[in-house]
Design an enzyme around this catalytic site. Structure first.
Site, PDB file in Angstrom:
ATOM      1  N   HIS A 122       0.874  -1.182   0.000  1.00  0.00           N
ATOM      2  CA  HIS A 122       0.000   0.000   0.000  1.00  0.00           C
ATOM      3  C   HIS A 122       0.909   1.230   0.000  1.00  0.00           C
ATOM      4  O   HIS A 122       2.022   1.175   0.526  1.00  0.00           O
ATOM      5  CB  HIS A 122      -0.838  -0.058   1.284  1.00  0.00           C
ATOM      6  CG  HIS A 122      -1.917   0.959   1.397  1.00  0.00           C
ATOM      7  ND1 HIS A 122      -1.687   2.252   1.797  1.00  0.00           N
ATOM      8  CD2 HIS A 122      -3.247   0.856   1.175  1.00  0.00           C
ATOM      9  CE1 HIS A 122      -2.842   2.907   1.828  1.00  0.00           C
ATOM     10  NE2 HIS A 122      -3.801   2.086   1.450  1.00  0.00           N
ATOM     11  N   ASP A 199       3.003  -4.857   8.100  1.00  0.00           N
ATOM     12  CA  ASP A 199       1.780  -4.075   7.934  1.00  0.00           C
ATOM     13  C   ASP A 199       0.609  -5.044   8.099  1.00  0.00           C
ATOM     14  O   ASP A 199       0.324  -5.854   7.211  1.00  0.00           O
ATOM     15  CB  ASP A 199       1.785  -3.411   6.544  1.00  0.00           C
ATOM     16  CG  ASP A 199       0.484  -2.676   6.251  1.00  0.00           C
ATOM     17  OD1 ASP A 199      -0.495  -2.842   7.009  1.00  0.00           O
ATOM     18  OD2 ASP A 199       0.436  -1.943   5.248  1.00  0.00           O
ATOM     19  N   GLN A 202      -4.495  -5.524   6.850  1.00  0.00           N
ATOM     20  CA  GLN A 202      -5.458  -6.455   6.248  1.00  0.00           C
ATOM     21  C   GLN A 202      -5.393  -7.856   6.844  1.00  0.00           C
ATOM     22  O   GLN A 202      -6.100  -8.754   6.377  1.00  0.00           O
ATOM     23  CB  GLN A 202      -5.239  -6.531   4.726  1.00  0.00           C
ATOM     24  CG  GLN A 202      -5.439  -5.222   3.989  1.00  0.00           C
ATOM     25  CD  GLN A 202      -6.879  -4.711   4.031  1.00  0.00           C
ATOM     26  OE1 GLN A 202      -7.812  -5.427   4.378  1.00  0.00           O
ATOM     27  NE2 GLN A 202      -7.064  -3.449   3.679  1.00  0.00           N
ATOM     28  N   LYS A 225     -10.413  -0.884  10.537  1.00  0.00           N
ATOM     29  CA  LYS A 225     -10.498  -2.064   9.660  1.00  0.00           C
ATOM     30  C   LYS A 225     -10.800  -3.330  10.456  1.00  0.00           C
ATOM     31  O   LYS A 225     -10.906  -4.418   9.913  1.00  0.00           O
ATOM     32  CB  LYS A 225      -9.187  -2.235   8.885  1.00  0.00           C
ATOM     33  CG  LYS A 225      -8.982  -1.151   7.836  1.00  0.00           C
ATOM     34  CD  LYS A 225      -7.824  -1.460   6.945  1.00  0.00           C
ATOM     35  CE  LYS A 225      -7.298  -0.234   6.224  1.00  0.00           C
ATOM     36  NZ  LYS A 225      -8.058   0.116   5.028  1.00  0.00           N
ATOM     37  N   CYS A 363      -4.679   2.422  -3.780  1.00  0.00           N
ATOM     38  CA  CYS A 363      -3.463   2.936  -3.123  1.00  0.00           C
ATOM     39  C   CYS A 363      -2.290   1.985  -3.297  1.00  0.00           C
ATOM     40  O   CYS A 363      -1.500   1.782  -2.359  1.00  0.00           O
ATOM     41  CB  CYS A 363      -3.694   3.211  -1.637  1.00  0.00           C
ATOM     42  SG  CYS A 363      -4.856   4.515  -1.343  1.00  0.00           S
TER      43      CYS A 363
END
Ligand code: PMP
Length: 405
Positions: A122, A199, A202, A225, A363
């Site tokens: 991202h 990261d 997700q 999220k 993104c």
């Protein structure tokens, strides 16, 4: 038993209509909906406990502080960090990465030193490093992937040099849905004595995460999220690293003693939390984590895996369907293109049918470049997504295809 009907009743927004059609919300990778329990927390804390934390001697301030710090403990427990000192509240994934990029590069790196990222990052795991590259002359190296959307680990290993100082990689791709083999990625980096930032934007909503088992040096995610509020997120960092890094921002909360001659900094994690923290958001986030823990992360992962298999199978029935990202391990997200239909047209027409998907580059422009496309349509799932919603998506796409015939 996974009580999908009961779960959906916990999310009032799911029963609304758009354009007089039942809402089919398939944009969960962008943000998830919030259970009543989480929203009620925000309302009731503002009405009954609201006071600034940490500095007050009065009852409300102490109660708010207590709630805020208990939330930190809930986050610690959820990702199995060793200590609450390792849990820094931020505004979200983006701020967490910017914090590490800023504090790590200026203190641990010299011009010419290297950071490894992957081709499927991202923008928020690319641009912060580029900003530091401009300031400090560091170099970005990129792990390539195969056409299925899987990172090439041999190539990854070849990127290491004496100048590699950090690896920063996503756990799950927000475009391809690829679940990267993050333990191996971390293991390889550690063989070279290099720390890893994961990261987790997700991954945190879709699978159990244990930062100690992963041996991640930094793990970051956003509250919104994972069924929590916007404006709050987490930076987990091993105490070893957080102790080494200088503060990111200056202000109240992060100091021990201030004179015009010299300022000393607060202990972890407060050293990284300048200013009034989002003490309402932290409590709402901890309740969101409590909600999904109650459902069980293993059960959520299993349910969503079945959904993913069902959606992939059904979407493949559509003539002209091209799914971007066919990795062996996928989670949460399916990106696709159909025939020559522009993703924006597909998204706009699906919207008119009440179906919310996302279109564009998500993104991740360098990834689009690697795929040789401008954008995709992305359907992304959550713990409340149903097979009926996937059927509605498939029927909607078929209807739109007919219009373009
Ligand atoms: N990383 C990934 C993989 C993401 O999917 C996102 C959000 N789309 C981000 C980082 C940025 O998250 P936020 O905007 O909440 O900071």
């Amino acid at each position: 038993m996974y009580d999908i009907k009961g779960i959906r009743e916990d999310f009032p927004i799911l029963s609304r209509t758009v354009y007089d059609k039942p809402l089919v919300y398939l944009d969960n990778a962008a943000t998830t909906q919030k259970p009543r329990f989480v929203v009620n927390t925000i309302v009731s804390e503002y009405y009954s406990v609201n006071a600034n934390v940490h500095r007050g001697v009065h009852f409300l301030s102490q109660q708010a502080t207590d709630l805020h710090e208990r939330s930190r403990e809930a986050v610690r427990k959820f990702i199995n960090a060793r200590s609450v000192s390792e849990i820094v509240f931020t505004r979200g994934t983006t701020e967490s990465i910017n914090l590490v990029a800023s504090s790590f590069v200026c203190s641990q790196m010299k011009p010419g030193d290297e950071v490894i990222v992957s081709v499927m990052e991202h923008h928020s795991n690319i641009v912060p490093w580029q900003l530091q590259a401009e300031r400090f002359g560091i170099v970005l190296k990129v792990i390539p992937m195969n056409d299925r959307g899987e990172l090439l680990l041999d190539e990854y290993e070849r990127l290491f040099s004496k100048r590699t100082k950090l690896v920063s990689v996503t756990h799950v791709s927000n475009v391809l849905g690829t679940v990267n083999p993050i333990e191996r990625i971390i293991g390889i980096a550690h063989d070279y004595g290099v720390p890893v930032l994961v990261d987790g934007a997700q991954s945190i909503p879709h699978m159990p995460v244990d930062v100690q088992a992963l041996d991640a040096d930094f793990y970051v995610f956003s509250g919104h999220k994972v069924y929590g509020p916007t404006g709050i997120g987490v930076l987990y960092g091993k105490e070893y690293w957080l102790e080494k890094l200088p503060p990111y921002q200056g202000g109240g909360e992060m100091i021990q003693k201030v004179t015009f001659e010299k300022t000393t900094f607060n202990e972890l994690p407060f050293k990284f939390e300048a200013g009034t923290p989002d003490y309402i958001g932290s409590v709402a986030l901890s309740n969101a984590l409590g909600y999904i823990s109650m459902l069980g992360m293993d059960q959520i992962a299993e349910y969503e895996h079945q959904l993913m298999c069902y959606a992939t199978e059904r979407l493949k029935e559509i003539p002209g369907m091209r799914i971007l990202g066919e990795a062996e391990h996928k989670s949460g997200v399916i990106s696709f293109l159909v025939g020559n239909i522009h993703p924006f047209d597909m998204g706009t027409l699906l919207d008119r049918l009440g179906i919310a998907v996302r279109t564009g580059h998500h993104c991740a422009e360098p990834l689009m470049h690697r795929l040789g496309i401008e954008g995709t349509v992305r359907a992304s799932f959550a713990l409340y997504t149903t097979k009926e919603e996937i059927d509605a998506l498939v029927e909607g796409i078929l209807r739109i295809c007919k219009m373009f015939e």
